[in-house]
Design a protein around this motif. Structure first.
Motif, PDB file in Angstrom:
ATOM      1  N   GLU A 488      -1.404   6.624   6.768  1.00 35.47           N
ATOM      2  CA  GLU A 488      -0.658   5.958   7.967  1.00 35.47           C
ATOM      3  C   GLU A 488      -0.302   6.761   8.866  1.00 35.47           C
ATOM      4  O   GLU A 488       0.098   8.104   8.651  1.00 35.47           O
ATOM      5  N   GLU A 489      -0.574   6.202  10.182  1.00 33.20           N
ATOM      6  CA  GLU A 489      -0.159   7.084  11.364  1.00 33.20           C
ATOM      7  C   GLU A 489       1.464   7.589  11.318  1.00 33.20           C
ATOM      8  O   GLU A 489       1.863   8.526  11.711  1.00 33.20           O
ATOM      9  N   GLU A 490       2.424   6.634  10.886  1.00 39.39           N
ATOM     10  CA  GLU A 490       3.712   7.128  10.770  1.00 39.39           C
ATOM     11  C   GLU A 490       3.767   8.244   9.902  1.00 39.39           C
ATOM     12  O   GLU A 490       4.815   8.900   9.955  1.00 39.39           O
ATOM     13  N   CYS A 528       4.293   4.597   3.465  1.00 40.67           N
ATOM     14  CA  CYS A 528       5.503   4.575   3.181  1.00 40.67           C
ATOM     15  C   CYS A 528       5.805   3.426   2.376  1.00 40.67           C
ATOM     16  O   CYS A 528       5.614   2.089   2.601  1.00 40.67           O
TER      17      CYS A 528
END
Length: 613
Positions: A488-490, A528
């Motif tokens: 995930e980019e986050e 996350c």
């Protein structure tokens, strides 16, 4: 200035004394022993005093009643004598003949003889006389002062009718043919009647009685070990009889306080009270005679009542002194048994305070009370502190040595980087492109592994570290292992402990894909979930039999051969994660034989750089 300093030192010494254990023990034992004894003594004295007062008062009342009764018996006898005289025919005949004379003072030898017969039976009788309105008839002795007394005796006797009249004590002056003399007497009189028809003859008989008779009765009845006095007073408060002749015929107000003297004259036949007599506190009892209005008074000096009580007080005082001495000795002994060890402990504490941790209290091994326990635990505490200080010192020393070695070791990575860089360029010059690429990847791998002294790296740096490792492996294995990334980019903006993915991938390459030529795939996913960062590393390798081996089990040699790699590599990763992130984070492993293995890493969300030392 020196005087002020001395006073200040004295005041400080007094404060220390009052705050000392010995002083407090003294106060405590005084409260426990002396105060109860004082209370007991006071109560005992009060009870004894009240009991003595009651007993003596009762005894005094009984005594004075007996004295009054004895006097009344005597007085009754005197009345009988008088009646015998005035009813004797011969005496009355003589009196009749004498009264016919025209004389102011008359006497007759025969009358004297007859009267002597009656007075001889009672030595306390002084004289007998007869008086009329104008005549004095001598009986035994002549009144030298009859002119002053005759009218008073006559008028009062005649006014009393058939009753006897008692006249108070006086100094009587007498004479006979031999001499003249005086004597203290009191008198009783009676009107004379005709023995045949009861007619008044206008004559009174007066019997003079020696006062010594009353004194003797008072002395006999008042004899005791106590300091007492008894006397007789009339209604006007004049002392009529007393063993001390100087007090005769004096008013009681001379010897008592005025208000207390009035208590002797108030209404009532008997009473008792406390008064002051001749300047001393006395217990007073009085009893009125039945035959007259005279009163018998009995006084007891109160100090003589409490001789036994005083002895009790002396015994109590001696006991108090003994108890006080015992209390002082016991207090000092008990205080020393407590204060001496405490003083040694305070001294030892001061030594510890200045850093002397080798200090120990020399204690009595036989002492098993609280003080002994305190000494033992003090020594044990100081010993533990000394051990901890030594341990901290050793740890600091080891840390210093480690820091020096770390500084020395920093030279090696730079040397290695430079060497690998030289190998890369040499390989390029010689057209060995594959060797140059391996050198580059290895240099980058080492650079990320060593880092900048931090325990964490960015997610993308950790992934690059895995890519460098797989690049080297694929160069060796001709690209037989494929790695797919799903990140995930986050998650790429977060930090994680460094070198946690590469050991897991390495285990998959070396053990999961052992003896496998093609079709090896590794998936690395990151997302996350519930405030945590989750990595999942999946491979389609051989797998192994156990679902979740204990990464800290020392018996890793007993694991299946296919899972033996988990003992050291993954346990290192697990330990570093828990050390950096906390015990709630770490690894979980699932594996199936022939299907592969999945390793899940759970980490906290970390945006700031973390360094574990």
């Amino acid at each position: 200035m020196r005087r002020w300093w001395n006073m200040a030192a004295l005041g400080k010494g007094r404060t220390q004394l009052r705050s000392s254990i010995t002083y407090k023990w003294l106060l405590l034992l005084a409260a426990i022993t002396l105060i109860p004894l004082l209370v007991l003594g006071a109560v005992s004295y009060s009870i004894t005093k009240n009991a003595i007062d009651k007993k003596v008062t009762d005894a005094s009342k009984q005594l004075i009643r007996q004295t009054a009764e004895n006097i009344d018996i005597r007085f009754s006898g005197y009345k009988d004598i008088v009646m015998q005289m005035i009813t004797n025919p011969e005496i009355m005949s003589l009196l009749h003949r004498i009264s016919q004379r025209d004389e102011e003072v008359a006497e007759h030898i025969s009358l004297t003889s007859k009267l002597a017969y009656f007075t001889a039976v009672s030595p306390e009788f002084k004289s007998v006389s007869f008086v009329t309105d104008d005549m004095y008839i001598k009986g035994i002795f002549r009144w030298d002062d009859q002119a002053e007394l005759k009218s008073d005796f006559y008028s009062k006797t005649m006014g009393a009718g058939n009753d006897f009249v008692w006249f108070p004590t006086r100094r009587g002056y007498y004479s006979d043919t031999a001499d003249s003399h005086e004597e203290v007497v009191f008198s009783v009189s009676k009107q004379v009647f005709n023995i045949h028809d009861g007619r008044q003859l206008g004559m009174a008989v007066v019997l003079d009685i020696r006062e010594e008779m009353l004194s003797e009765i008072l002395r006999n009845n008042a004899a005791s070990d106590l300091r007492t006095e008894s006397f007789v007073i009339d209604r006007s408060g004049v002392i009529l009889s007393h063993s001390n002749k100087e007090m005769l015929l004096t008013p009681v107000a001379e010897w008592f306080h005025a208000e207390e003297a009035n208590l002797l004259l108030r209404e009532g036949r008997e009473d008792s009270f406390v008064a002051h007599y001749k300047g001393k506190e006395v217990l007073v009892n009085y009893q009125q005679l039945k035959s007259s209005d005279w009163r018998v008074v009995h006084v007891i000096e109160r100090s003589s009542l409490y001789k036994d009580s005083d002895q009790v007080i002396q015994v109590i005082a001696i006991l108090l002194a003994v108890c006080a001495l015992f209390s002082i000795v016991a207090a000092i002994a008990m205080a020393n048994s407590v204060s001496s060890p405490l003083k040694r402990m305070v001294k030892a504490m001061k030594q510890v305070h200045i850093g002397n941790l080798s200090t120990r209290i020399h204690r009595d091994e036989k002492r098993i009370d609280e003080i002994g326990s305190l000494e033992y635990h003090f020594n044990d505490m100081v010993g533990r502190i000394e051990e901890l200080v030594q341990a901290v010192y050793q740890e600091q020393n080891n840390k210093r040595i480690a820091e020096v070695k770390a500084l020395e070791a920093q030279i090696n990575p730079h040397f290695l980087y430079n060497t690998l860089d030289a190998i890369k360029w040499t390989a390029l010059f010689q057209k060995a492109n594959q060797a140059a690429e391996m050198a580059r990847l290895l240099s980058r791998l080492l650079h990320i592994s060593i880092g900048k002294g931090s325990d964490t790296v960015m997610v993308h740096e950790e992934l690059e570290h895995v890519e460098c490792y797989m690049g080297i492996q694929n160069l060796r294995a001709a690209g037989r292992i494929e790695v797919f990334y799903d990140i995930e980019e986050e998650a790429k903006a977060y930090r994680i402990p460094k070198v946690i993915l590469q050991p897991i991938v390495e285990n998959a390459v070396l053990h999961g894909f052992a003896d496998r030529i093609e079709g090896a795939v590794i998936h690395i996913r990151c997302h996350c979930a519930d405030g945590r960062l989750v990595f999942m590393i999946e491979d389609n390798g051989h797998g192994f039999e156990t679902d979740m081996p204990d990464l800290y089990d020392d018996q890793s040699a007993e694991l299946p051969k296919s899972a033996s790699f988990l003992g050291v590599g993954l346990s290192n990763v697990e330990e570093r994660i828990k050390l950096i992130c906390g015990n709630e984070y770490g690894l979980s492993i699932t594996s199936k034989i022939g299907l592969g293995t999945t390793v899940t890493i759970t980490l906290p969300i970390m945006k700031e750089e973390s360094s574990h030392v």
